[in-house]
Design an enzyme around this catalytic site. Sequence first.
Site, short mmCIF file in Angstrom:
data_model
loop_
_atom_site.label_atom_id
_atom_site.label_comp_id
_atom_site.label_asym_id
_atom_site.label_seq_id
_atom_site.Cartn_x
_atom_site.Cartn_y
_atom_site.Cartn_z
N ALA A 78 1.10 -7.27 -18.12
CA ALA A 78 1.11 -8.67 -18.55
C ALA A 78 -0.16 -9.40 -18.12
O ALA A 78 -0.74 -9.10 -17.08
CB ALA A 78 2.33 -9.39 -17.98
N LEU A 137 10.51 -0.17 -11.31
CA LEU A 137 11.26 -1.32 -10.83
C LEU A 137 11.52 -1.15 -9.33
O LEU A 137 11.82 -0.05 -8.86
CB LEU A 137 12.59 -1.43 -11.58
CG LEU A 137 13.30 -2.79 -11.55
CD1 LEU A 137 12.42 -3.87 -12.13
CD2 LEU A 137 14.61 -2.71 -12.32
N VAL A 156 -5.16 -2.09 7.54
CA VAL A 156 -5.83 -3.29 8.07
C VAL A 156 -5.58 -4.52 7.19
O VAL A 156 -6.37 -5.45 7.19
CB VAL A 156 -7.33 -3.05 8.24
CG1 VAL A 156 -7.59 -2.05 9.35
CG2 VAL A 156 -7.97 -2.58 6.94
N TYR A 188 2.14 -3.61 12.35
CA TYR A 188 3.39 -2.86 12.52
C TYR A 188 3.39 -1.58 11.69
O TYR A 188 4.00 -0.57 12.08
CB TYR A 188 4.58 -3.74 12.13
CG TYR A 188 4.80 -3.93 10.66
CD1 TYR A 188 5.68 -3.13 9.95
CD2 TYR A 188 4.12 -4.92 9.94
CE1 TYR A 188 5.89 -3.30 8.59
CE2 TYR A 188 4.31 -5.10 8.60
CZ TYR A 188 5.20 -4.28 7.92
OH TYR A 188 5.39 -4.44 6.56
N ILE A 189 2.68 -1.58 10.56
CA ILE A 189 2.62 -0.39 9.71
C ILE A 189 1.88 0.73 10.43
O ILE A 189 2.31 1.89 10.41
CB ILE A 189 1.92 -0.73 8.37
CG1 ILE A 189 2.70 -1.81 7.62
CG2 ILE A 189 1.78 0.51 7.50
CD1 ILE A 189 1.99 -2.35 6.39
N GLY A 214 5.05 -0.65 -13.67
CA GLY A 214 5.36 0.59 -12.97
C GLY A 214 6.86 0.76 -12.80
O GLY A 214 7.64 0.48 -13.72
N LYS A 237 10.47 3.42 6.30
CA LYS A 237 11.62 3.29 7.20
C LYS A 237 12.47 4.56 7.17
O LYS A 237 13.12 4.90 8.17
CB LYS A 237 12.47 2.08 6.81
CG LYS A 237 11.71 0.75 6.84
CD LYS A 237 10.93 0.56 8.13
CE LYS A 237 10.06 -0.68 8.09
NZ LYS A 237 8.81 -0.51 7.31
N HIS A 255 31.62 -6.46 24.45
CA HIS A 255 31.29 -5.57 25.57
C HIS A 255 31.84 -4.18 25.28
O HIS A 255 33.00 -4.05 24.89
CB HIS A 255 31.89 -6.09 26.87
CG HIS A 255 31.73 -5.13 28.01
ND1 HIS A 255 30.54 -4.96 28.67
CD2 HIS A 255 32.62 -4.28 28.58
CE1 HIS A 255 30.71 -4.04 29.61
NE2 HIS A 255 31.96 -3.60 29.58
#
Length: 469
Positions: A119, A43, A273, A187-188, A41, A56, A446
Amino acid sequence: MVVGEIAEQRDVVIIGGGPGGYNAAIHAAKQGFHVTLIEKGNLGGICLNEGCIPSKLFSTSATKLSEVDNMSNYGIQMGEASFDLNGLQSYRGKVVGNLRKGVEALCKANKVEIIEGHASFLSEDRIGVDHGHQFDVYHFNHAVIATGGRPFIPNEIKADGKRILTGHSLYRLEEVPEHLLIYGSDYIALEAAMTFRQFGASVSLVLEEEKSDFEYDSSINRELKRVLKKQKVKVYTEASLKSIDVDGEKVVGMLRQKGEDVHIEATHAFISVGIEPNLSDLGVDRLRMKMEKGFLSTDAGMRTSIENIYAIGDVTTGPSLAVKAIKQAEVVAKTMGGIPAEFDPTFIPLVAHTLPPIASVGMTEQEALEKDLNVRVGQFGYGGNGYATIHGKREGFIKLIIQDDTDVVLGFHAFGAGAVELISTGTVALEMAARDEDLSFPHYPHPSYNESITMIETEIKRAKEANVK
């Protein structure tokens, strides 16, 4: 199809051009190996093209959108904001395209040969590549399996990519769902829930496997539930999914929660899941490689049960994270070059780019107590952090789990702005078996979110004094 009669010789053949594959190729090439990278597919793999980067990018867009209403606090006057998903999708194409070109340039600079095709192993030292119009055979000294994974879909769900979505189709939507039903608690799922809620969708989040909580430290879970409620994300806990079906232009979900059936109607559903490895049609069954719960079994040097064939990334056990694949890629290259190296997954940081972000590494408070460890716990909220106040990000905290008799840091957890960057401090501390004073002693700039780290031990001492009194 023309079958090649002569096998071409290669030092290293890598199957899969995702973060694990292309990093392994570059590391191996730098050691002087002649490396061939085979990708059927694009790269960059799923991470760059469908997963990590697009998701993200969407969560960043949601974060920026959430900040618009507060711009007036900084003297910036703006009109009413609107969201354009098509504009975001256009930018997604530019970002992904530029990053893919960067990966291609890195491979080219390191003289990595890139071959497009499917492959499959013919034997323990030969691999065939189907280009559609021809079939080439390569004889290798070393091979690396880095074919990644795909979203796991339970048998009772039929993902069509239009109404019932996976991580490969969610971020290609051309319109914001009116109501998004999300099944999952990783988290997804959390990133998707908060992102699309910010975009204007109604969101229902169903935790899988009758879970009552998320897989974070208890302090984070409490705040996370509060934030989800504040954002008006409906969360279903202790529920089991019976079915999700498409009915015309809507999705119908049926749950069983606390002994009662719950009927949910939405316009779209997103399933998150877990991941299953991409190993079909690869020929690993022909080689009788040792498996572990459906994944390839490897040693610490990432060797499979066949010594000259290695495996990295989502085809191996452990969390399905790019950071794991990238580190395993480095280990593989060193192992092939005879340099001692081992992959240790103990302190892989877990990060969610939610609103606000979450980051965690090491033991949670619950895990430490379950191991009967004598620990002290310190937590400092962003309410007392000047930098958080400046940015209007007072919602958050940093929490440390410390072994009481040795002062060694066992866990580092962050909830709030800057958590993704802060977790690197925690990860280094745990890798070095640092004590709490190793974290509190350094000079932190700071104002900064980092300053909260220095205040944690002060809070622990204050709590101890209060208990004594």
